[in-house]
Design a protein around this motif. Structure first.
Motif, PDB file in Angstrom:
ATOM      1  N   ALA A 106       0.839  -1.205   0.000  1.00  0.00           N
ATOM      2  CA  ALA A 106       0.000   0.000   0.000  1.00  0.00           C
ATOM      3  C   ALA A 106       0.874   1.256   0.000  1.00  0.00           C
ATOM      4  CB  ALA A 106      -0.942  -0.007   1.196  1.00  0.00           C
ATOM      5  N   PHE A 107       1.983   1.213   0.735  1.00  0.00           N
ATOM      6  CA  PHE A 107       2.887   2.365   0.735  1.00  0.00           C
ATOM      7  C   PHE A 107       3.453   2.605  -0.661  1.00  0.00           C
ATOM      8  CE2 PHE A 107       7.254   3.977   0.936  1.00  0.00           C
ATOM      9  CZ  PHE A 107       6.998   5.240   1.424  1.00  0.00           C
ATOM     10  N   LEU A 108       3.882   1.543  -1.316  1.00  0.00           N
ATOM     11  CA  LEU A 108       4.418   1.683  -2.678  1.00  0.00           C
ATOM     12  C   LEU A 108       3.330   2.186  -3.630  1.00  0.00           C
ATOM     13  CD1 LEU A 108       6.612  -1.535  -2.769  1.00  0.00           C
ATOM     14  CD2 LEU A 108       7.368   0.834  -2.403  1.00  0.00           C
ATOM     15  N   TRP A 109       2.110   1.678  -3.447  1.00  0.00           N
ATOM     16  CA  TRP A 109       0.976   2.125  -4.257  1.00  0.00           C
ATOM     17  C   TRP A 109       0.693   3.611  -3.991  1.00  0.00           C
ATOM     18  CZ3 TRP A 109      -1.096  -0.437  -8.193  1.00  0.00           C
ATOM     19  CH2 TRP A 109      -2.314  -0.009  -8.710  1.00  0.00           C
ATOM     20  N   LEU A 110       0.852   4.036  -2.744  1.00  0.00           N
ATOM     21  CA  LEU A 110       0.647   5.437  -2.390  1.00  0.00           C
ATOM     22  C   LEU A 110       1.699   6.317  -3.061  1.00  0.00           C
ATOM     23  CD1 LEU A 110      -1.299   7.132  -0.682  1.00  0.00           C
ATOM     24  CD2 LEU A 110       0.304   6.898   1.205  1.00  0.00           C
ATOM     25  N   CYS A 111       2.899   5.813  -3.213  1.00  0.00           N
ATOM     26  CA  CYS A 111       3.930   6.553  -3.951  1.00  0.00           C
ATOM     27  C   CYS A 111       3.500   6.740  -5.406  1.00  0.00           C
ATOM     28  CB  CYS A 111       5.277   5.831  -3.868  1.00  0.00           C
ATOM     29  SG  CYS A 111       5.995   5.817  -2.209  1.00  0.00           S
ATOM     30  N   LEU A 112       2.913   5.708  -5.983  1.00  0.00           N
ATOM     31  CA  LEU A 112       2.368   5.816  -7.338  1.00  0.00           C
ATOM     32  C   LEU A 112       1.255   6.863  -7.373  1.00  0.00           C
ATOM     33  CD1 LEU A 112       2.084   4.744 -10.286  1.00  0.00           C
ATOM     34  CD2 LEU A 112       0.448   3.081  -9.351  1.00  0.00           C
ATOM     35  N   LEU A 113       0.376   6.848  -6.389  1.00  0.00           N
ATOM     36  CA  LEU A 113      -0.698   7.842  -6.315  1.00  0.00           C
ATOM     37  C   LEU A 113      -0.125   9.247  -6.245  1.00  0.00           C
ATOM     38  CD1 LEU A 113      -3.670   8.690  -6.040  1.00  0.00           C
ATOM     39  CD2 LEU A 113      -3.475   8.237  -3.573  1.00  0.00           C
TER      40      LEU A 113
END
Length: 157
Positions: A106-113
């Protein structure tokens, strides 16, 4: 200033609809959030729906400014591509974090966001500086959410 009510209602309804759908799909998983070890500066749970409602309203106003701007179709389409894309990325973060409890993912996905939102701001600003500037609180909140997300992963691994 003439308000195009159908466009305004659509522009406001889309992000609010994404927020409602996100809240509905994560409603059961939200209960476990309070039991996690929290990093310093973690706000109480009631802050999140308040902040997200404000951010979704700002998204709607920004989208309305883009939809009603006197601009060629291509720049508008590019801006709306980033807009709708970031909404989708945003929605799936909630599922990764709350439902799947995949805190590092989720943290990595948040970086994408964060990147998608930055690209949206850039595209919006080129068409309407006000529309771009209205998204700065969103970028700030995502940055803070990144700190919280990383902290939760680190403290609960």
């Amino acid at each position: 200033m003439h308000i195009e009510w159908k466009k305004l209602l659509f522009a406001m309804g889309v992000p609010l609809g994404v927020g409602v759908l996100s809240a509905w799909t994560t409603r059961e998983a939200m209960k476990q959030y309070g039991g996690l070890n929290q990093p310093p500066l973690s706000p109480p749970g009631w802050v999140f729906p308040v902040v997200w409602t404000i951010l979704f309203l700002l998204m709607g106003v920004s989208a309305y400014l883009i939809l009603t701007a006197q601009v060629l179709p291509q720049p508008r389409a590019r801006a709306m591509y980033w807009y709708y894309g970031q909404l989708a990325v945003n929605f799936f973060w909630s599922l990764l974090f709350f439902n799947l409890q995949g805190y590092l993912g989720a943290f990595l996905w948040l970086c994408l966001l964060w990147v998608w939102v930055l690209m949206m701001i850039r595209a919006f600003y080129r068409i309407s500086p006000a529309a771009g500037l209205l998204q700065l609180p969103y970028l700030g909140w995502i940055t803070f959410a990144g700190y919280l997300n990383f902290g939760i992963w680190y403290l609960n691994r």
